[in-house]
Design an enzyme around this catalytic site. Structure first.
Site, PDB file in Angstrom:
ATOM      1  N   CYS A 156       0.857  -1.182   0.000  1.00  0.00           N
ATOM      2  CA  CYS A 156       0.000   0.000   0.000  1.00  0.00           C
ATOM      3  C   CYS A 156       0.892   1.231   0.000  1.00  0.00           C
ATOM      4  CB  CYS A 156      -0.892   0.011   1.239  1.00  0.00           C
ATOM      5  SG  CYS A 156      -1.902   1.497   1.338  1.00  0.00           S
ATOM      6  N   LEU A 157       1.044   1.800  -1.163  1.00  0.00           N
ATOM      7  CA  LEU A 157       1.939   2.952  -1.283  1.00  0.00           C
ATOM      8  C   LEU A 157       1.281   3.912  -2.277  1.00  0.00           C
ATOM      9  CD1 LEU A 157       4.766   4.087  -0.562  1.00  0.00           C
ATOM     10  CD2 LEU A 157       5.620   2.956  -2.617  1.00  0.00           C
TER      11      LEU A 157
END
Lengths: 519, 151
Positions: free
Chosen positions: B87-88
């Site tokens: 999750c970036l």
């Protein structure tokens, strides 16, 4: 191989110009000086070992001023008490010490005699040039004695040189070192006086009285101007000054050279000329920059740095020779300029090596000095001495920067004009209001995806861009300096447009039911 | 499969010739859009001493869309789930075509140093991280020693 030999050999090698070698550090001569200085100290009973003990004693005394748990301090305290009375009776002890004496005021307060010997008979050819200042330490000086080291080696700054002085405080005869040194010094002074015909009688009397004092059980402080040591420093400082001069000349010469070469190359590769070597020069510099010849990394210094750069320069030459770039120059002058450019790099490399060798020689000689005399001169000599006279990394950086900037900027590099999205030339260049430039193809792609943020800075600027955002000036510049890349890009753009037109036509045909549009 | 763009060729060349410290990225011989990636856990982070394997794929529309990146090595991190998905923001809504593979991998490397449990992907990990950070860090260390050991 011993360093002295290595140093000589390297200097004699063909790639060090003669006039440089003449200015190099005279390592062997300095080594002899050190030997003579060590002998000088020996005459005074100050052998390396004794010096070591006296100096370390002074460290101890300094470190433990308030504790009396070292013998050194104990002895000196006793001496003070024992000798105080006697000292009071002495006629010529007029001056009084008040508390600890700073080194400057020390000299002023010294009730001094100066003994300056001349050369003795041939059988004792050495070292009769020492100057002494002898001071009798009084009762009142107890405070000062407590703090004062047993021996202290000083480098007093004197214009561009330093004057080395040795200050020795001698106790009474209970102290074996003091005893020995005292005897040697008395012997030395008497011996000097015997042969010294220049000194006047009146002065001589003063000297005599002091010598008597020296013989008595008293604390004395003797400041010795070290002659051989002085010579050593004068020699090394003169050499360093010369080297510094040489370094400045090197720097100026090379900086000027860069300007000349860049002017020449600039005129030879001007795109306005019918015959231009622009492309060849561009490729050469590309190879040059890729090899990062003088690129400074943090973990490589000194010798290895030099070898590293040397290898990279060879690699650069090899790569150039594997192409026909130099042979293919349209202007004869280009070939000459290339040779000058290459030579400049060789010169820089040579200068680097030469200065590195000298720096090494200075470091080694100072190390030798410390080893033979136990005087920690390396901790006292200021950094300037080991830095200023030499071409250092910052100069190499500056010069290499100048090469990269001056020479290479004469030839615009394609990387600076690439579109940050497709990595090919940003032709036709569309400049967004945030001032970032993209090629029209990539910008169209962004608009089609309704991405408003500038890919570089995220400011909302993409959707509002129109044909008015075409940077015409930049477009002309690209056409002039990168004709080949512009042509390629135009061709590619045409292909894309054709493909898109065809695709649209295909879709239209498909959905309008007109059937196949290919014949 | 579309021909390899100049951009991909240039990026690959630079990744190999001038790699980012602590990061390697090698394209597969038979598919130059597929990269084997390794990232070293940063010093003073729970991942110190670990070597993490990732896979990276450049979709056909790259760089107009972000690469697909996934951890192959098991890792205990609030922004990385059991399947290794990351999750970036730069991988999703904040992707711009000016970001390169090397800059993206750098972002992932720094995500390891500064986990963000308030924007979790692995909910259970994030919970632990928030409730008992010291314990979570300990677990992350253990996982690193267990799964990400350097060979």
């Amino acid at each position: 191989m011993k360093f002295g030999k290595y140093f000589e050999k390297e200097l004699a090698s063909s790639d060090v110009p003669k006039e440089w070698a003449e200015n190099a550090i005279q390592y062997k001569a300095l080594k002899k000086r050190i030997k003579r200085f060590a002998e000088e100290l020996m005459v005074l009973g100050l052998s390396k070992e004794t010096m070591g003990i006296l100096l370390s004693a002074s460290e101890v005394t300094n470190a433990t001023i308030n504790t009396s748990d070292t013998k050194v301090i104990d002895i000196s305290m006793e001496n003070d008490n024992n000798n105080g009375d006697k000292g009071d009776n002495e006629k010529e002890d007029e001056e009084e010490e008040d508390g600890p004496v700073s080194l400057q005021s020390l000299e002023e307060k010294i009730q001094d005699i100066s003994l300056e010997g001349t050369d003795l008979e041939d059988k004792e050819p050495i070292l009769y040039n020492l100057k002494f200042q002898i001071q009798v330490l009084e009762d009142d000086a107890v405070q000062e004695q407590e703090n004062h080291p047993i021996a202290n080696y000083l480098l007093v700054e004197d214009q561009q040189y330093v004057k080395p002085k040795l200050i020795v405080v001698l106790n009474n005869d209970n102290d074996e070192y003091s005893k020995e040194i005292r005897q040697k010094i008395i012997k030395y002074i008497e011996h000097t006086r015997k042969t010294d015909k220049i000194v006047e009688v009146k002065e001589d009397q003063i000297k005599l009285q002091n010598i008597e004092k020296l013989k008595n059980l008293q604390r004395v402080r003797i400041t010795i101007d070290l002659h051989e040591d002085d010579e050593f420093f004068q020699t090394i400082f003169t050499e360093l000054t010369n080297l510094q001069q040489l370094k400045i000349e090197h720097e100026q010469k090379m900086t000027k050279e860069i300007e000349t070469i860049s002017d020449t190359i600039g005129s030879l590769s001007s795109p306005s000329k019918w015959r231009t070597d622009l492309d060849s020069w561009r490729e050469i510099f590309e190879i040059y920059l890729e090899n990062r010849i003088f690129y400074v990394t943090d973990d490589i210094h000194g010798e290895r740095k030099f070898e590293d750069s040397s290898k990279r320069l060879q690699q650069f030459e090899k790569e150039i020779n594997s192409t026909d770039l130099v042979q293919g120059f349209k202007h004869k002058k280009s070939k000459v300029a290339y040779e000058a450019f290459y030579q400049l790099n060789v010169d820089l490399l040579q200068a680097m090596k030469f200065h590195h060798l000298n720096k090494l020689a200075v470091t080694k000689i100072l190390k030798k000095f410390d080893k033979q005399t136990a005087l920690a001169v390396r901790t006292q000599i200021p950094d300037i001495m080991s830095q200023k006279p030499f071409i250092n990394e910052s100069f190499i950086n500056t010069l290499y920067g100048a090469i990269s900037e001056k020479l290479v900027s004469v030839i615009p590099q394609i990387e600076d004009y690439d579109c940050p999205i497709c990595f090919t030339i940003a032709y036709r260049p569309i400049r967004l209001k945030c001032s970032h430039v993209f090629c029209v193809q990539c910008l169209v792609n962004l608009q089609r995806q309704k991405k408003d943020e500038c890919p570089v800075c995220r400011s909302p600027a993409v959707m509002e861009a129109t044909s008015d955002n075409l940077d015409i000036e930049l477009q002309d510049y690209m056409k002039t300096y990168f004709p080949k890349q512009v042509k390629e890009k135009q061709k590619e753009r045409m292909k894309t447009i054709e493909a898109e037109t065809y695709y649209l036509a295909y879709r239209k045909a498909k959905y309008s039911g007109e059937g196949c549009c290919i014949q | 499969m579309a021909a390899l763009s100049k951009r991909i060729i240039r990026e690959t060349e630079r990744l190999v010739s001038d790699p980012v410290p602590g990061i390697t990225a090698m394209p597969h011989e038979d598919n130059l859009r597929y990269f084997d990636v390794t990232i070293e856990g940063a010093d003073q982070s729970p991942y110190e001493g670990g070597l993490f394997k990732l896979e990276l794929f450049l979709p056909e529309d790259y760089p107009m869309v972000a690469p697909k990146v996934r951890f192959l090595t098991k890792i205990y991190h609030p922004n990385i789930d059991r399947l290794g998905r990351i999750c970036l923001d730069t991988l999703k809504k904040n992707w711009t075509p000016a970001i390169q593979i090397r800059t993206l991998l750098l972002s992932i490397q720094s995500l390891l140093t500064s986990p963000n449990p308030d924007d979790p992907l692995a909910n259970d990990v994030a919970e632990c991280w928030k409730k008992d950070e010291a314990g979570a860090i300990q677990t992350a260390k253990e996982w690193t020693a267990k799964y990400a050991k350097k060979e």
